[in-house]
Write a protein that holds these residues in place. Structure first.
Motif, short mmCIF file in Angstrom:
data_model
loop_
_atom_site.label_atom_id
_atom_site.label_comp_id
_atom_site.label_asym_id
_atom_site.label_seq_id
_atom_site.Cartn_x
_atom_site.Cartn_y
_atom_site.Cartn_z
N ALA A 84 -12.87 -18.61 1.63
CA ALA A 84 -12.23 -17.35 2.01
C ALA A 84 -13.12 -16.13 1.71
O ALA A 84 -12.72 -14.99 1.95
CB ALA A 84 -10.90 -17.20 1.28
N ASP A 123 -16.42 -13.46 1.91
CA ASP A 123 -17.16 -12.79 2.99
C ASP A 123 -18.59 -13.34 2.97
O ASP A 123 -19.37 -13.06 2.05
CB ASP A 123 -17.14 -11.27 2.71
CG ASP A 123 -17.91 -10.50 3.77
OD1 ASP A 123 -18.65 -11.12 4.56
OD2 ASP A 123 -17.79 -9.26 3.79
N GLU A 178 -20.10 -11.83 -3.83
CA GLU A 178 -18.90 -12.64 -4.09
C GLU A 178 -19.14 -13.56 -5.30
O GLU A 178 -18.28 -13.72 -6.15
CB GLU A 178 -18.55 -13.49 -2.85
CG GLU A 178 -18.27 -12.69 -1.58
CD GLU A 178 -16.88 -12.09 -1.53
OE1 GLU A 178 -16.48 -11.41 -2.50
OE2 GLU A 178 -16.19 -12.26 -0.50
N GLY A 216 -5.95 -19.98 4.12
CA GLY A 216 -4.92 -19.03 4.53
C GLY A 216 -3.65 -19.63 5.10
O GLY A 216 -2.90 -18.96 5.80
N SER A 267 -7.68 -17.49 -0.19
CA SER A 267 -7.30 -16.18 0.34
C SER A 267 -6.71 -15.28 -0.72
O SER A 267 -6.99 -14.08 -0.73
CB SER A 267 -6.25 -16.35 1.44
OG SER A 267 -6.62 -17.38 2.29
N SER A 268 -5.88 -15.84 -1.61
CA SER A 268 -5.20 -14.98 -2.58
C SER A 268 -6.21 -14.26 -3.48
O SER A 268 -5.93 -13.18 -3.98
CB SER A 268 -4.17 -15.76 -3.40
OG SER A 268 -4.80 -16.77 -4.14
N PHE A 314 -10.02 -14.01 -2.62
CA PHE A 314 -11.09 -13.32 -1.88
C PHE A 314 -10.59 -12.29 -0.88
O PHE A 314 -11.32 -11.38 -0.51
CB PHE A 314 -12.02 -14.34 -1.22
CG PHE A 314 -12.95 -14.99 -2.20
CD1 PHE A 314 -14.06 -14.32 -2.72
CD2 PHE A 314 -12.72 -16.30 -2.64
CE1 PHE A 314 -14.92 -14.91 -3.64
CE2 PHE A 314 -13.58 -16.91 -3.56
CZ PHE A 314 -14.68 -16.21 -4.06
N LYS A 315 -9.35 -12.44 -0.40
CA LYS A 315 -8.81 -11.43 0.52
C LYS A 315 -8.08 -10.33 -0.24
O LYS A 315 -7.53 -9.40 0.36
CB LYS A 315 -7.86 -12.08 1.55
CG LYS A 315 -8.45 -13.26 2.31
CD LYS A 315 -9.50 -12.86 3.35
CE LYS A 315 -9.91 -14.05 4.20
NZ LYS A 315 -11.34 -14.08 4.53
N SER A 316 -8.04 -10.45 -1.55
CA SER A 316 -7.37 -9.43 -2.36
C SER A 316 -8.31 -8.23 -2.51
O SER A 316 -9.53 -8.38 -2.51
CB SER A 316 -7.04 -10.04 -3.72
OG SER A 316 -7.15 -9.10 -4.75
N GLU A 317 -7.73 -7.03 -2.63
CA GLU A 317 -8.58 -5.84 -2.79
C GLU A 317 -9.21 -5.80 -4.16
O GLU A 317 -10.24 -5.16 -4.38
CB GLU A 317 -7.76 -4.58 -2.52
CG GLU A 317 -7.62 -4.39 -1.03
CD GLU A 317 -6.89 -3.15 -0.63
OE1 GLU A 317 -6.68 -2.26 -1.49
OE2 GLU A 317 -6.54 -3.07 0.55
N PRO A 328 -10.14 -8.70 -6.44
CA PRO A 328 -10.19 -10.15 -6.73
C PRO A 328 -10.25 -10.49 -8.22
O PRO A 328 -9.59 -11.44 -8.65
CB PRO A 328 -11.46 -10.61 -6.01
CG PRO A 328 -12.09 -9.42 -5.40
CD PRO A 328 -11.19 -8.25 -5.53
N THR A 353 -6.87 -10.17 -9.66
CA THR A 353 -6.00 -11.26 -9.18
C THR A 353 -6.27 -12.53 -9.97
O THR A 353 -5.34 -13.24 -10.37
CB THR A 353 -6.22 -11.50 -7.67
OG1 THR A 353 -5.99 -10.27 -6.99
CG2 THR A 353 -5.30 -12.57 -7.13
#
Ligand code: DX5
Ligand code: ZN
Length: 223
Positions: free
Chosen positions: A11, A13, A20, A145, A198-199, A201-204, A206, A209
Motif C-alpha cells: 500500500a 507510494d 516510506e 484495500g 492501507s490503514s 500507508f494511506k493514512s495521513e 502513518p 496510526t
C-alpha cells in the motif's frame, strides 16, 4: 506480550519507497510485510526478490515475506538471499507443506504457512509443531484495500485453541482489511501479528496510526 504490527508495503507510494521505509524504521512497527504475487496463484503481480534485496539495507527490522506464488520451493532460495527473515508460503500452493517448511528453516529463516479465507485450519493441523508463523488471510489474496472477512475471527479462535491445547508458540498473523476499527476483536480472538497495509500507508499520519494500532488492547486508547 504485546502484539506485532507489520505494515504491508503493497500500500506504500512506490515513487517514494525510501521515505516510506524511513517512516517504517522510525515507527513502532516491528516487521515489514512484503507481498509477493505471481499473477498465477493470485490475479495480480507485485514485486520479487530483486526489489526486496534493494530495500534490505534501508531497514534493520524484520522482513516478513508473504509468498502468494505457485511452486514456492523453487523461489525460496532467492528470497532467502534477498534478506528475508521470515518466509511464508500458501498451503494451497504446494503438495509438500512439511518439506517446504523445512526448506525455509534449513536456510536459517523462520517459516510460516498461509491459508486463504476458505481453507480450513485442519489442512495444517499436522504441521503446527513445525511452523513459526501461521498467516490467516482475512481477505482474498491479490489486492490491498479490501474489506475484512469477519468469519476469520472464528478461524483465529479455532487455531488459538489448538495452540493452547498443545502448548505451542507460533505467531498468528492476520492479513487483510485490518485497521483501528477491528484490531481489538482480532487480538482478543488470539492474533499476535497484525498486517496493516492501507490503514497505515494511506493514512495521513502513518506513524501515529502504527502507534495507535500498537496501543490497542493496552487500555490506553486515546482517540
Ligand atoms: C493481500 C496481501 C495483504 C495486503 C493487505 O493479498 O497479502 O498483505 O497488502 O492490505 P490491506 O491492509 O490494505 O488489506
Ligand atoms: Zn500479505
Amino acid at each position: 506480550m504485546s502484539h506485532i504490527i507489520a505494515p504491508s508495503l503493497l500500500a506504500a507510494d512506490f515513487t517514494r519507497l525510501q521515505q516510506e521505509l524511513q517512516m517504517f524504521e522510525e515507527s513502532e512497527a516491528q516487521w515489514l510485510h512484503l507481498d509477493v504475487m505471481d499473477g498465477v496463484f493470485v490475479p495480480n503481480i507485485s514485486f520479487g526478490a530483486n526489489i526486496i534485496s534493494q530495500l534490505r539495507p534501508l531497514s534493520k527490522k524484520i522482513f516478513d515475506v508473504h509468498l502468494m506464488i505457485e511452486n514456492p520451493s523453487h523461489y525460496i532460495p532467492s528470497f532467502a538471499k534477498s534478506g528475508a527473515d521470515i518466509i511464508s508460503f500458501h498451503a494451497e500452493a504446494t503438495n509438500h507443506v512439511h518439506r517446504t517448511i523445512y526448506q525455509i528453516k534449513d536456510l536459517g529463516l523462520k517459516a510460516g504457512v498461509a491459508l486463504n479465507p476458505h481453507t480450513p485450519i485442519s489442512l495444517i493441523e499436522n504441521v503446527l509443531e513445525d511452523v513459526d508463523l501461521v498467516v490467516l488471510m482475512s481477505v482474498n489474496p491479490g489486492f490491498g484495500g479490501q474489506k475484512f472477512i469477519y468469519n476469520t475471527l472464528q478461524k483465529i479462535k479455532v487455531l488459538q485453541e489448538i495452540k493452547n491445547e498443545r502448548n505451542l508458540t507460533f505467531d498468528i498473523e492476520i492479513d487483510g482489511g485490518v485497521g483501528l476499527q477491528n484490531a481489538e476483536k482480532i487480538l482478543q480472538a488470539g492474533a499476535t501479528v497484525l498486517v496493516a497495509g492501507s490503514s497505515v500507508f494511506k493514512s495521513e499520519t502513518p506513524k501515529e496510526t502504527i502507534q495507535r494500532l500498537k496501543q490497542v488492547g493496552l487500555g490506553n486508547l486515546n482517540f
